[in-house]
Design a protein around this motif. Structure first.
Motif, PDB file in Angstrom:
ATOM      1  N   UNK A 143       0.815  -1.215   0.000  1.00  0.00           N
ATOM      2  CA  UNK A 143       0.000   0.000   0.000  1.00  0.00           C
ATOM      3  C   UNK A 143       0.848   1.264   0.000  1.00  0.00           C
ATOM      4  N   UNK A 144       2.032   1.232   0.621  1.00  0.00           N
ATOM      5  CA  UNK A 144       2.860   2.434   0.677  1.00  0.00           C
ATOM      6  C   UNK A 144       3.386   2.850  -0.691  1.00  0.00           C
ATOM      7  N   UNK A 145       3.363   1.921  -1.661  1.00  0.00           N
ATOM      8  CA  UNK A 145       3.858   2.254  -2.996  1.00  0.00           C
ATOM      9  C   UNK A 145       2.960   3.262  -3.703  1.00  0.00           C
ATOM     10  N   UNK A 146       1.665   3.230  -3.393  1.00  0.00           N
ATOM     11  CA  UNK A 146       0.734   4.134  -4.075  1.00  0.00           C
ATOM     12  C   UNK A 146       1.019   5.602  -3.765  1.00  0.00           C
ATOM     13  N   UNK A 147       1.209   6.009  -2.487  1.00  0.00           N
ATOM     14  CA  UNK A 147       1.556   7.411  -2.231  1.00  0.00           C
ATOM     15  C   UNK A 147       2.859   7.844  -2.892  1.00  0.00           C
ATOM     16  N   UNK A 148       3.858   6.953  -2.918  1.00  0.00           N
ATOM     17  CA  UNK A 148       5.113   7.291  -3.588  1.00  0.00           C
ATOM     18  C   UNK A 148       4.875   7.529  -5.075  1.00  0.00           C
TER      19      UNK A 148
END
Length: 425
Positions: A319-324
């Motif tokens: 999930x953290x890949x989406x904000x990046x």
């Protein structure tokens, strides 16, 4: 070659005009992105596949892109105030149509009307800037226009989604229609085309009434400055538009397994990143104009790296890949506005509306290509509409085609300008 105000306008008056115009643009962006955040509900309401859903956005983007040069011609002849008010009313009517639609023909007709209304907003705001602001401030306000326009994305991602999930489809789109009417009234009350009639400036008003339309179009399309603007916008706005307009939420929820609340938060993060990065890009382009082309190509490279990192793993990206990813896409959207600096620099003032419209076609033409290909690949990979990570992984990778076209277009156009004018851009 960009026009400047014949005499400086009071800062408070210039800001009031710009903010009044921005109400129409914010509402247009909210309307444009409303279907993307309601994509899953739209597939249920109209019993359609991902390919048919893509056709909604393809049609809307196609109409938007096709209308850019006609809108630009009208802008050069009739002024931004008329076009902004007319466009806001069309957006309101289109959203009313979406609120009442129960079948595909009515919904598709509403999206066509929305594409026409939306097409008037951004280019009209940009056309006002040379009449109200000094040349040094225009790059900053170009970026601020794009950034504050993203508040429309926040409207669709947060309050619109909240109403959609609690009051239903019709209520949510009806409220959006009301916002469009409010924007039209704000434009009528606050916006003027120039500080004074003569401030339209240096014979441009007389020239725009004399020059034949075909001559205007021919001169604009034969200028390498126009094509540099077009491909800058193509390579910058295309990736961010694909994500925010339609496929971002389905990619995050159906592909990556995120919740709808998480996906909405990511879209808000995209807007926040744009707010931070936009003024920086505006100041850098104003102070270092020779760094514009390398900057555009550098951001395009960052987009390629970010998408490759997200799509490379066989398992769904965390999930953290989406904000990046959306921070990089926000930078890409900011870089797209540099295209309008190019046309202001190289195109005659009385053709600036037409050239701005042609430039603005770039990102939406790229998005049109990518959105439809993604929908087609999703349907081809999952006949039962049970879309999962492998389907999205392949489908989203097709954006590489549009990326390559944009990078080559920027490089070739910049080379032509250097050869013809002997100038580094």
């Amino acid at each position: 070659m960009s026009a400047a105000p014949a005499r400086p306008a009071p800062a408070s008056r210039a800001l009031a005009v710009w903010l009044g115009a921005m109400t129409a643009y914010v509402c247009a962006v909210a309307a444009r992105t409303s279907l993307g955040v309601a994509g899953v509900e739209a597939m249920d309401r109209f019993s359609m596949s991902a390919g048919v859903l893509a056709s909604f956005s393809t049609l809307q983007i196609g109409v938007y892109a096709a209308a850019q040069i006609p809108v630009g011609i009208a802008l050069d002849r009739w002024g931004a105030r008329r076009l902004l008010a007319t466009g806001a009313v069309l957006v309101a009517v289109a959203q009313t149509g979406m609120a009442l639609a129960t079948g595909l023909p009515a919904a598709l007709s509403a999206r066509v009307l929305l594409g026409i209304g939306d097409a008037t907003a951004f280019v009209s705001v940009l056309r006002l800037l040379p009449s109200w602001f000094s040349p040094f401030r225009i790059p900053l306000f170009t970026q601020l226009t794009s950034i504050i326009g993203l508040l429309g994305q926040v409207i669709s991602a947060v309050p619109f989604v909240w109403v959609l999930h609690r009051a239903g489809w019709s209520a949510a789109f009806a409220i959006m229609a009301g916002l469009g009417l409010a924007a039209a009234m704000a434009v009528g009350a606050l916006v003027r085309d120039a500080p004074a009639p003569e401030a339209a400036g240096d014979g441009a008003a007389r020239a725009r009434t004399r020059e034949p339309v075909l001559l205007t179009v021919r001169r604009v399309l034969s200028s390498p400055w126009t094509w540099l603007g077009f491909f800058t916008h193509w390579s910058g706005a295309g990736p961010s538009t694909v994500f925010t307009l339609l496929w971002g939420v389905p990619f995050m929820t159906l592909g990556m397994g995120m919740t709808k609340a998480q996906a909405s938060a990511v879209l808000v993060a995209n807007t926040a990143a744009g707010i931070v990065l936009g003024p920086l890009v505006g100041q850098l382009t104003a102070r270092h104009p020779r760094g514009r082309v390398p900057g555009v190509l550098g951001v395009a490279g960052a987009v390629a790296v970010a998408w490759s990192a997200v799509l490379a793993p066989a398992a769904p990206a965390p999930a953290w890949a989406a904000p990046v990813l959306v921070v990089v896409l926000a930078a890409s959207g900011c870089a797209s506005s540099i295209g309008f600096d190019f046309v202001r620099q190289g195109v005659e003032p009385h053709r600036l509306g037409t050239a701005t419209g042609a430039t603005n076609m770039g990102g939406f033409a790229a998005a049109l290509l990518s959105v439809q290909l993604i929908g087609w690949l999703l349907d081809r990979g999952s006949a039962d509409r049970a879309y999962a990570w492998p389907d999205f992984r392949l489908a989203m990778a097709v954006q590489a085609l549009a990326w390559a076209v944009g990078v080559v277009g920027v490089a070739v156009s910049a080379t032509l300008i250097r050869r013809r004018a002997g100038r580094v851009v």
